[in-house]
Design an enzyme around this catalytic site. Structure first.
Site, PDB file in Angstrom:
ATOM      1  N   HIS A   1      45.671  41.768  37.899  1.00  0.00           N
ATOM      2  CA  HIS A   1      45.865  41.755  36.659  1.00  0.00           C
ATOM      3  C   HIS A   1      44.489  40.849  35.483  1.00  0.00           C
ATOM      4  O   HIS A   1      44.375  38.904  35.599  1.00  0.00           O
ATOM      5  CB  HIS A   1      46.859  40.682  36.904  1.00  0.00           C
ATOM      6  CG  HIS A   1      46.710  39.774  37.436  1.00  0.00           C
ATOM      7  ND1 HIS A   1      47.194  38.704  38.447  1.00  0.00           N
ATOM      8  CD2 HIS A   1      45.311  38.673  37.719  1.00  0.00           C
ATOM      9  CE1 HIS A   1      46.635  37.751  39.339  1.00  0.00           C
ATOM     10  NE2 HIS A   1      46.033  37.817  38.862  1.00  0.00           N
TER      11      HIS A   1
ATOM     12  N   HIS B   1      48.036  30.106  36.218  1.00  0.00           N
ATOM     13  CA  HIS B   1      46.352  30.097  36.468  1.00  0.00           C
ATOM     14  C   HIS B   1      46.181  29.084  35.640  1.00  0.00           C
ATOM     15  O   HIS B   1      45.100  28.791  35.559  1.00  0.00           O
ATOM     16  CB  HIS B   1      44.998  31.285  35.535  1.00  0.00           C
ATOM     17  CG  HIS B   1      45.169  32.178  36.564  1.00  0.00           C
ATOM     18  ND1 HIS B   1      46.182  33.594  36.464  1.00  0.00           N
ATOM     19  CD2 HIS B   1      44.770  33.181  37.605  1.00  0.00           C
ATOM     20  CE1 HIS B   1      46.533  34.561  37.608  1.00  0.00           C
ATOM     21  NE2 HIS B   1      45.307  34.692  37.932  1.00  0.00           N
TER      22      HIS B   1
ATOM     23  N   HIS C   1      38.492  39.723  44.964  1.00  0.00           N
ATOM     24  CA  HIS C   1      37.581  38.896  43.880  1.00  0.00           C
ATOM     25  C   HIS C   1      37.435  38.130  44.453  1.00  0.00           C
ATOM     26  O   HIS C   1      38.292  36.992  44.864  1.00  0.00           O
ATOM     27  CB  HIS C   1      37.549  39.664  42.756  1.00  0.00           C
ATOM     28  CG  HIS C   1      39.564  38.826  42.525  1.00  0.00           C
ATOM     29  ND1 HIS C   1      40.263  39.264  43.214  1.00  0.00           N
ATOM     30  CD2 HIS C   1      39.435  37.945  41.294  1.00  0.00           C
ATOM     31  CE1 HIS C   1      41.352  38.437  42.643  1.00  0.00           C
ATOM     32  NE2 HIS C   1      41.125  38.129  40.931  1.00  0.00           N
TER      33      HIS C   1
ATOM     34  N   GLU D   1      45.470  36.190  45.946  1.00  0.00           N
ATOM     35  CA  GLU D   1      46.114  36.380  45.033  1.00  0.00           C
ATOM     36  C   GLU D   1      46.940  38.164  45.815  1.00  0.00           C
ATOM     37  O   GLU D   1      48.163  38.136  45.648  1.00  0.00           O
ATOM     38  CB  GLU D   1      46.230  37.436  43.579  1.00  0.00           C
ATOM     39  CG  GLU D   1      45.595  35.767  42.838  1.00  0.00           C
ATOM     40  CD  GLU D   1      44.765  36.356  42.106  1.00  0.00           C
ATOM     41  OE1 GLU D   1      44.240  35.467  40.907  1.00  0.00           O
ATOM     42  OE2 GLU D   1      44.612  37.775  41.344  1.00  0.00           O
TER      43      GLU D   1
HETATM   44  C1  DHB Z   1      39.655  38.563  36.770  1.00  0.00           C
HETATM   45  C2  DHB Z   1      40.212  37.848  37.711  1.00  0.00           C
HETATM   46  C3  DHB Z   1      41.825  37.597  37.319  1.00  0.00           C
HETATM   47  O1  DHB Z   1      42.240  37.775  39.038  1.00  0.00           O
HETATM   48  C4  DHB Z   1      42.024  36.481  37.336  1.00  0.00           C
HETATM   49  O2  DHB Z   1      42.873  35.240  37.297  1.00  0.00           O
HETATM   50  C5  DHB Z   1      40.667  36.047  35.939  1.00  0.00           C
HETATM   51  C6  DHB Z   1      39.691  36.911  35.818  1.00  0.00           C
HETATM   52  C7  DHB Z   1      38.150  38.912  37.049  1.00  0.00           C
HETATM   53  O3  DHB Z   1      38.178  39.210  37.747  1.00  0.00           O
HETATM   54  O4  DHB Z   1      37.505  38.631  35.721  1.00  0.00           O
HETATM   55 FE    FE Z   2      43.932  35.904  39.314  1.00  0.00          FE
END
Ligand code: DHB
Ligand code: FE
Length: 277
Positions: free
Chosen positions: A12, A59, A191, A238
């Site tokens: 997301h 978030h 990530h 996540e």
């Molecule tokens: C990104 C990924 C995320 O899960 C998020 O909530 C905000 C930014 C990203 O990769 O930019």
């Molecule tokens: Fe996120």
């Protein structure tokens, strides 16, 4: 009783909302990502769910660091989105399904989950973008948001999120309704947005995790939160949303389609559509 038709999971990333707003889905950077959803649109057109129960993580739009429930369930007639500072257009409200919300809440509390009940709840990119990706022509389903804290430590364990998902599945299947429910989970895959390991991605782990959700859904519950952070990055945790989704679907599943594309922004973007058998 209501029927769970399957589960949908996706990453997301806010940049996806920018790409949709600019209409650049066919550009080389975006095409491999957006094309992954095409077979799922076809499947959703066939199975026609009425309701989506959505596991996601807020978030900082609805819950900030000063008040952070571990698990929160929406019980509102509609859910509004708001500006998170990414420059994305705000969307029309999403319809709720309050009777299912309250049935879920009753069941979860009965099963000893100490949830927060939200009769108002703003929903952020983690809720809105996946619904836009799965239903680009507009959201035809009513919704129940379930928020799992993955932003402020301590986080619930993978095992606990699996148990939550299982209880949510029981609740949906015991809901006195003829509606068809799809369970959605958003976040991940690997990530890390900040710190020394910013940009960290772990493709072998992500692929193993995606595989496990088909045949061996409890596989990831062996890992502690710190092990998951080590393996997937601080925001990679996540993936707990995917685990809860799979637990809610329960039983055996058929893979409708999966996609995995690196990177979208800083994220290994994964997607799975699983049909309940
Ligand atoms: C990104 C990924 C995320 O899960 C998020 O909530 C905000 C930014 C990203 O990769 O930019
Ligand atoms: Fe996120």
């Amino acid at each position: 009783m209501a029927k769970i038709i399957g589960g949908l999971t996706t990453s997301h990333v806010p940049a996806i909302g920018g790409a949709i707003a600019r209409g650049v889905q066919q550009e080389p950077y975006w095409k491999p990502f957006f094309d992954g959803f095409l077979p799922v649109h076809q499947w959703l057109g066939e199975v026609k769910p009425d309701v989506a129960v959505v596991f996601y993580n807020d978030h900082g739009l609805n819950f900030f660091l000063d008040k952070m429930p571990t698990f929160a369930v929406g019980a509102a007639p509609e859910y509004r989105n708001a500006d998170e500072g990414w420059g994305l257009p705000t969307l029309a409200p999403f319809k709720g399904q309050p009777d299912l919300s309250w049935h879920l809440i009753e069941h979860l509390v009965d099963r000893e989950f100490d949830i927060t009940t939200c009769q108002e709840m703003l929903v952020d990119h983690a809720f809105t973008l996946p619904l836009k990706l799965f239903w680009p022509q507009g959201c035809p389903v009513t919704t129940v948001p379930i928020c799992i804290n993955t932003v402020q430590f301590p986080l619930p364990s993978a095992k606990r999120c699996y148990a939550l998902g299982r209880a949510v599945g029981e609740a949906i299947r015991s809901w006195d309704s003829d509606k068809r429910v799809v369970v959605v989970g958003t976040g991940g895959l690997s990530h890390q947005l900040d710190g020394e390991r910013a940009g960290f991605i772990n493709k072998p782990f992500d692929l193993k995790f995606m595989d496990s959700l088909i045949e061996d859904p409890q596989w990831a519950t062996q890992f502690s939160i710190h092990e998951l952070v080590e393996k997937t990055g601080t925001q990679g945790v996540e993936l707990l949303m995917w685990l809860a989704t799979r637990a809610a679907v329960g039983g055996r599943v058929r893979k409708v389609h999966t996609n995995y594309h690196i990177p979208i922004s800083n994220t290994a973007a994964g997607m799975m559509a699983l049909e309940a058998l």
